[in-house]
Design a protein around this motif. Structure first.
Motif, PDB file in Angstrom:
ATOM      1  N   ARG A 217       0.821  -1.203   0.000  1.00 41.49           N
ATOM      2  CA  ARG A 217       0.000   0.000   0.000  1.00 41.49           C
ATOM      3  C   ARG A 217       0.859   1.258   0.000  1.00 41.49           C
ATOM      4  O   ARG A 217       0.542   2.248  -0.658  1.00 41.49           O
ATOM      5  CB  ARG A 217      -0.925  -0.014   1.220  1.00 41.49           C
ATOM      6  CG  ARG A 217      -1.689   1.273   1.382  1.00 41.49           C
ATOM      7  CD  ARG A 217      -2.916   1.092   2.183  1.00 41.49           C
ATOM      8  NE  ARG A 217      -3.782   0.096   1.563  1.00 41.49           N
ATOM      9  CZ  ARG A 217      -5.019  -0.121   1.951  1.00 41.49           C
ATOM     10  NH1 ARG A 217      -5.531   0.565   2.924  1.00 41.49           N
ATOM     11  NH2 ARG A 217      -5.754  -1.022   1.364  1.00 41.49           N
ATOM     12  N   GLU A 220       1.884   1.927  -3.451  1.00 41.18           N
ATOM     13  CA  GLU A 220       0.750   2.375  -4.270  1.00 41.18           C
ATOM     14  C   GLU A 220       0.408   3.838  -3.945  1.00 41.18           C
ATOM     15  O   GLU A 220       0.113   4.625  -4.843  1.00 41.18           O
ATOM     16  CB  GLU A 220      -0.438   1.448  -4.001  1.00 41.18           C
ATOM     17  CG  GLU A 220      -1.412   1.314  -5.124  1.00 41.18           C
ATOM     18  CD  GLU A 220      -0.781   0.980  -6.468  1.00 41.18           C
ATOM     19  OE1 GLU A 220      -1.076   1.721  -7.417  1.00 41.18           O
ATOM     20  OE2 GLU A 220      -0.002   0.010  -6.578  1.00 41.18           O
ATOM     21  N   ARG A 223       3.018   5.948  -5.611  1.00 42.28           N
ATOM     22  CA  ARG A 223       2.777   6.056  -7.057  1.00 42.28           C
ATOM     23  C   ARG A 223       1.649   7.031  -7.337  1.00 42.28           C
ATOM     24  O   ARG A 223       1.691   7.790  -8.295  1.00 42.28           O
ATOM     25  CB  ARG A 223       2.438   4.690  -7.633  1.00 42.28           C
ATOM     26  CG  ARG A 223       3.657   3.849  -7.861  1.00 42.28           C
ATOM     27  CD  ARG A 223       3.316   2.547  -8.566  1.00 42.28           C
ATOM     28  NE  ARG A 223       4.356   1.579  -8.260  1.00 42.28           N
ATOM     29  CZ  ARG A 223       4.161   0.510  -7.510  1.00 42.28           C
ATOM     30  NH1 ARG A 223       2.979   0.220  -7.023  1.00 42.28           N
ATOM     31  NH2 ARG A 223       5.159  -0.302  -7.252  1.00 42.28           N
ATOM     32  N   ASP A 227       1.906  10.259  -9.653  1.00 43.06           N
ATOM     33  CA  ASP A 227       0.965  10.513 -10.744  1.00 43.06           C
ATOM     34  C   ASP A 227       0.372  11.911 -10.636  1.00 43.06           C
ATOM     35  O   ASP A 227       0.055  12.543 -11.634  1.00 43.06           O
ATOM     36  CB  ASP A 227      -0.180   9.485 -10.711  1.00 43.06           C
ATOM     37  CG  ASP A 227       0.278   8.115 -11.187  1.00 43.06           C
ATOM     38  OD1 ASP A 227       1.390   8.044 -11.745  1.00 43.06           O
ATOM     39  OD2 ASP A 227      -0.458   7.133 -11.001  1.00 43.06           O
TER      40      ASP A 227
ATOM     41  N   SER B  13      -3.506   1.942 -11.951  1.00 35.77           N
ATOM     42  CA  SER B  13      -3.247   1.452 -10.600  1.00 35.77           C
ATOM     43  C   SER B  13      -4.196   0.310 -10.242  1.00 35.77           C
ATOM     44  O   SER B  13      -3.798  -0.666  -9.597  1.00 35.77           O
ATOM     45  CB  SER B  13      -3.394   2.634  -9.641  1.00 35.77           C
ATOM     46  OG  SER B  13      -3.496   2.219  -8.336  1.00 35.77           O
ATOM     47  N   ARG B  16      -2.875  -2.928 -11.624  1.00 37.52           N
ATOM     48  CA  ARG B  16      -1.772  -3.462 -10.821  1.00 37.52           C
ATOM     49  C   ARG B  16      -2.297  -4.150  -9.568  1.00 37.52           C
ATOM     50  O   ARG B  16      -1.819  -5.201  -9.167  1.00 37.52           O
ATOM     51  CB  ARG B  16      -0.843  -2.320 -10.382  1.00 37.52           C
ATOM     52  CG  ARG B  16       0.131  -1.851 -11.410  1.00 37.52           C
ATOM     53  CD  ARG B  16       1.240  -1.059 -10.746  1.00 37.52           C
ATOM     54  NE  ARG B  16       0.773   0.112 -10.010  1.00 37.52           N
ATOM     55  CZ  ARG B  16       0.694   1.337 -10.523  1.00 37.52           C
ATOM     56  NH1 ARG B  16       1.061   1.553 -11.744  1.00 37.52           N
ATOM     57  NH2 ARG B  16       0.260   2.349  -9.804  1.00 37.52           N
ATOM     58  N   LEU B  17      -3.282  -3.511  -8.919  1.00 37.96           N
ATOM     59  CA  LEU B  17      -3.787  -4.055  -7.663  1.00 37.96           C
ATOM     60  C   LEU B  17      -4.683  -5.263  -7.896  1.00 37.96           C
ATOM     61  O   LEU B  17      -4.816  -6.135  -7.035  1.00 37.96           O
ATOM     62  CB  LEU B  17      -4.562  -2.969  -6.905  1.00 37.96           C
ATOM     63  CG  LEU B  17      -3.688  -1.858  -6.333  1.00 37.96           C
ATOM     64  CD1 LEU B  17      -4.523  -0.655  -5.947  1.00 37.96           C
ATOM     65  CD2 LEU B  17      -2.920  -2.356  -5.123  1.00 37.96           C
ATOM     66  N   HIS B 308       5.295  -6.587  -7.965  1.00 35.11           N
ATOM     67  CA  HIS B 308       4.657  -5.405  -7.387  1.00 35.11           C
ATOM     68  C   HIS B 308       5.544  -4.807  -6.296  1.00 35.11           C
ATOM     69  O   HIS B 308       5.693  -3.606  -6.180  1.00 35.11           O
ATOM     70  CB  HIS B 308       3.287  -5.793  -6.816  1.00 35.11           C
ATOM     71  CG  HIS B 308       2.354  -4.628  -6.688  1.00 35.11           C
ATOM     72  ND1 HIS B 308       1.084  -4.750  -6.216  1.00 35.11           N
ATOM     73  CD2 HIS B 308       2.516  -3.335  -6.975  1.00 35.11           C
ATOM     74  CE1 HIS B 308       0.515  -3.551  -6.213  1.00 35.11           C
ATOM     75  NE2 HIS B 308       1.361  -2.690  -6.678  1.00 35.11           N
ATOM     76  N   GLU B 349      -9.625  -0.029  -4.336  1.00 40.94           N
ATOM     77  CA  GLU B 349      -8.422   0.148  -3.533  1.00 40.94           C
ATOM     78  C   GLU B 349      -7.580   1.305  -4.067  1.00 40.94           C
ATOM     79  O   GLU B 349      -7.005   2.078  -3.300  1.00 40.94           O
ATOM     80  CB  GLU B 349      -7.611  -1.155  -3.527  1.00 40.94           C
ATOM     81  CG  GLU B 349      -6.820  -1.338  -2.243  1.00 40.94           C
ATOM     82  CD  GLU B 349      -5.962  -2.579  -2.257  1.00 40.94           C
ATOM     83  OE1 GLU B 349      -6.391  -3.600  -2.831  1.00 40.94           O
ATOM     84  OE2 GLU B 349      -4.867  -2.525  -1.682  1.00 40.94           O
TER      85      GLU B 349
END
Lengths: 355, 404
Positions: A217, A220, A223, A227, B13, B16-17, B308, B349
């Motif tokens: 997480r 993410e 990222r 972005d 995204s 990817r998740l 990942h 998510e």
């Protein structure tokens, strides 16, 4: 016990027998816990103990800093120490109590989350000297060590502001608590001290302690900030930060580490690390107990005490220009001298400052 | 246009998740369709993630890691099969046992081997290809700088290089000038193609991590409105396992509905007695199904730790196996709806990460807690309101006993 078992065996009642056996087994298992002596140290012996928090001893951040400090102390003093790693929330009190029972004379509790448990256990063992990092407890046998994280975050915020090319910088926090908000708030103040027009993105990983150990997480979130235009991200998130630094390295952006010097984790894309000298705090706590200078009460460490700072080593020397170094050092002196005030989010749970 | 771009990034995204969810849910689909309930998806993924990261680190090859991850997962799947098929044990209990086993075993092994508290050491993106530079390949200033960053172990990023140049490093400037080659017609075009192919192949083989792949024409199409960003940002630039996961969906549909194996698989899950009567071994079919499950879970696990992320971290699956099971039920055990459901979960998510601290028009700033609860709220609402009854394969969870 033998009597009870004998009587049950004589009787025909099956349930009774089973009960008695179970009872005997329980007594056996619990035995060592109640028996004083054996595992307990002699009076006067110095036995330090440390209880790490969620995230684990090797989170490369907060807990690992404490671990390093304790290791250094143990080596210097030539003593061994007891340790306990909390892996779920219910274990904190158990862990502390077990350390106290097995004869620890000084117990170091890592992290704000152990505050409630320390409060309970410290009252039960008034002769044991407790030290807690990142929380304040008002008991005669507890020393509370807190840091002015906002001051260190302020400096790395300045570095981020001077390094950004897009005008947007990011912050990824671990668990959403006032302590982490204080990091975020200090960081934003530092960014805006350099240039009030810069944008600061802010994300928290979660609201439970699991947020300290979720690199997926973290990556993410980083990222998502890249972005949205960020090119420098500061992670104050324990083990979660590893994902943030990885994401920064993968995308060629910069990241800022926290607590320990994390520059070596992704050399070349780690702009710096906001250092919180928990290792020194851990080391000093035990050293003070050993030489008898330990005192209960509050220890508030900031830039002036070198409790917080920023990391410059061979891994980021190319990323931080002389100009940036000078600006940050000037700000550091100004904060120490009181010419610049850094607002602490925790004083009134808000982050109002002149941006 | 800015909104469009952020939407593309959001979907990017999500993809990817969703990838580990798609792989795990398809894994679950195979064995549940054959009548074996598998709560152990989570444990198999976690075991595979650990095996993949460990092997990739030790051998330096992500492909060896993938194979090891699949092997670990298949072993666990066979253990599940042995308990539930051969010994007709309770399938839920066996699955939970596998989850618990792996959850405890991986950090213990990891700590014993690497002394990093149950994590595995971080994987690098592979040694960048610093080998042959073919002649006649045109090198402009940017390319020369990129080459130096690749070849010089002291320099990790372009930014470091530019900082050093700005600081007046004459040595570096001279090295850049020495590398410059002006393009010559045709020959340089051919040689550049060869060089690209050689670099790509070497990177592909020597990587210790699955890195993003730029699909052909992504650069060329970039200026095209809508199609450019959709292709360049959303479709191109994922690692190979993402594409594999997406490709596995139609493949699974084809296997399930168009092949003899698929027909028998579904029959074993609905009415094993009929399959047995037709002279096909139920146990054999079910073992085949759990092996496929093992393979797919293995890929999902390897994705987590070597694509990942770049290391194994304890409990890194974080409930994805259970979420995949939910997606499977949500999709009523059908391949294409599985993909869509997993994409929805991935989207939620991804949204969660982006909505934090953002002011939504009309509503204002949404509290973090509410955003984090969103996937669960939506799942409940959708499951209760729109999906209707999900009927599992009839023989699911029931050990097959041959009538005597």
């Amino acid at each position: 016990m033998r009597q009870a078992q004998g009587r049950a065996q004589q009787g025909d009642d099956n349930t009774m027998t089973r009960f008695a056996v179970a009872l005997a087994a329980t007594a056996l298992a619990a035995g060592p816990a109640f028996a004083p002596g054996l595992a307990t140290a002699q009076d006067g012996d110095f036995v330090p103990a440390v209880v790490f928090d969620m995230g684990g001893k090797f989170d490369r951040s907060f807990n690992e800093g404490i671990y390093n400090g304790v290791e250094r102390f143990a080596e210097e003093a030539g003593v061994s120490y007891l340790e306990f790693e909390v892996t779920n929330e219910a274990q904190r009190e158990q862990g502390l109590r077990r350390m106290a029972r097995s004869g620890a004379s000084a117990i170091l509790a890592a992290g704000f989350a152990q505050a409630d448990s320390v409060e309970v256990v410290a009252a039960e063992f008034p002769e044991v000297k407790f030290t807690i990092i990142d929380a304040v407890i008002d008991l005669p046998n507890v020393q509370s060590v807190i840091f002015r994280e906002q001051e260190g975050s302020f400096l790395v915020g300045m570095l981020a502001a001077m390094a950004t090319e897009t005008g947007v910088v990011g912050f990824v926090g671990g668990m959403d608590i006032p302590l982490i908000r204080a990091f975020a708030c200090g960081y934003a103040q530092g960014v805006h001290y350099v240039d009030p027009t810069l944008e600061v993105l802010e994300n928290m990983t979660g609201t439970t302690p699991a947020a300290w150990n979720d690199p997926t997480r973290g990556g993410e979130l980083a990222r998502s900030q890249f972005d949205r235009g960020a090119d420098v991200v500061f992670a104050a998130a324990g083990g979660t930060g590893i994902g943030v630094y990885q994401a920064a390295a993968d995308s060629g952006n910069l990241a800022i580490g926290v607590d320990s010097n994390q520059n070596h984790l992704q050399p070349g894309t780690m702009l710096t690390s906001m250092i919180k000298r928990v290792d020194v705090a851990a080391h000093n706590a035990f050293a003070a107990v050993q030489d008898g200078t330990w005192e209960p009460g509050l220890l508030d460490l900031g830039l002036a005490e070198d409790g917080v700072g920023w990391a410059l080593d061979e891994h980021n020397t190319d990323l931080v220009s002389q100009e940036m170094r000078d600006a940050v050092e000037a700000a550091r002196d100004a904060i120490v001298a009181g010419e610049v005030t850094v607002i602490d989010y925790r004083t009134d749970n808000s982050c109002d400052y002149e941006g | 246009m800015d909104l469009f771009l952020s939407l593309i990034q959001l979907l990017d995204s999500s993809l990817r998740l969703a990838t580990p969810l798609v792989l795990a849910a398809l894994a679950g689909l195979y064995c549940e369709r054959a009548g074996i309930v598998d709560i152990g998806l989570e444990g198999k993924m976690l075991g595979a993630a650990f095996a993949a990261a460990t092997t990739a680190y030790l051998t330096g090859s992500v492909w060896a890691g993938l194979v090891a991850g699949i092997a670990a997962s298949v072993v666990l799947a066979l253990l599940h099969g042995f308990a539930c098929i051969t010994h007709r044990g309770n399938q839920v209990v066996s699955g939970v046992a596998i989850n618990t086993l792996v959850m405890g075993l991986t950090p213990v092994l990891g700590h014993a081997w690497f002394r990093e508290g149950g994590q595995t050491p971080a994987l690098s993106n592979g040694t960048p290809f610093a080998g042959v530079q073919l002649p006649y390949v045109p090198v402009d200033r940017d390319a020369a700088m990129a080459l130096i960053v690749q070849q010089d172990p002291d320099l990790r990023t372009l930014r470091q290089l530019t900082n050093r140049l700005e600081a007046g490093d004459a040595d570096l400037a001279a090295r850049i000038d020495a590398l410059l080659v002006a393009p010559t017609p045709v020959i340089s075009w051919i040689m550049a193609g060869l060089q690209g192919f050689a670099n790509g192949t070497v990177d592909f083989v020597t990587a210790t991590r699955f890195t993003p792949i730029e699909l052909p024409l992504a650069e060329t199409l970039a200026p095209v409105p809508i199609l450019g960003p959709v292709y360049g940002e959303l479709i191109s630039g994922h690692n190979i396992l993402v594409y594999a996961a997406v490709a596995l969906v139609p493949l699974t549909a084809w296997v399930l509905y168009r092949t003899r194996f698929g027909l028998r698989l579904r029959a074993v899950g609905e009415n094993p007695a009929a399959v047995d009567t037709a002279g096909i071994s139920v146990a054999r079919m079910r073992y085949q199904a759990v092996i496929v499950t093992g393979i797919l879970c293995g890929i999902a696990g390897a994705y987590l730790s070597t694509a990942h992320n770049a290391a194994f971290v304890r409990d890194m699956t974080a409930g994805k196996g259970y979420l995949a099971l939910a997606a499977l039920i949500f999709a009523k055990w059908r391949p294409v709806p599985v993909l869509l459901t997993c994409l929805l979960f991935g989207f939620l998510e991804a949204m969660e990460a982006r909505l934090q601290g953002v002011s939504v028009p009309l509503i204002g700033e949404v509290p973090v807690q509410l955003i984090q609860a969103m996937p669960y709220i939506l799942t409940v609402v959708l499951l209760a309101g729109f999906i209707g009854r999900a009927v599992a394969p009839k023989a699911s969870g029931i050990p097959y006993v041959k009538e005597r």
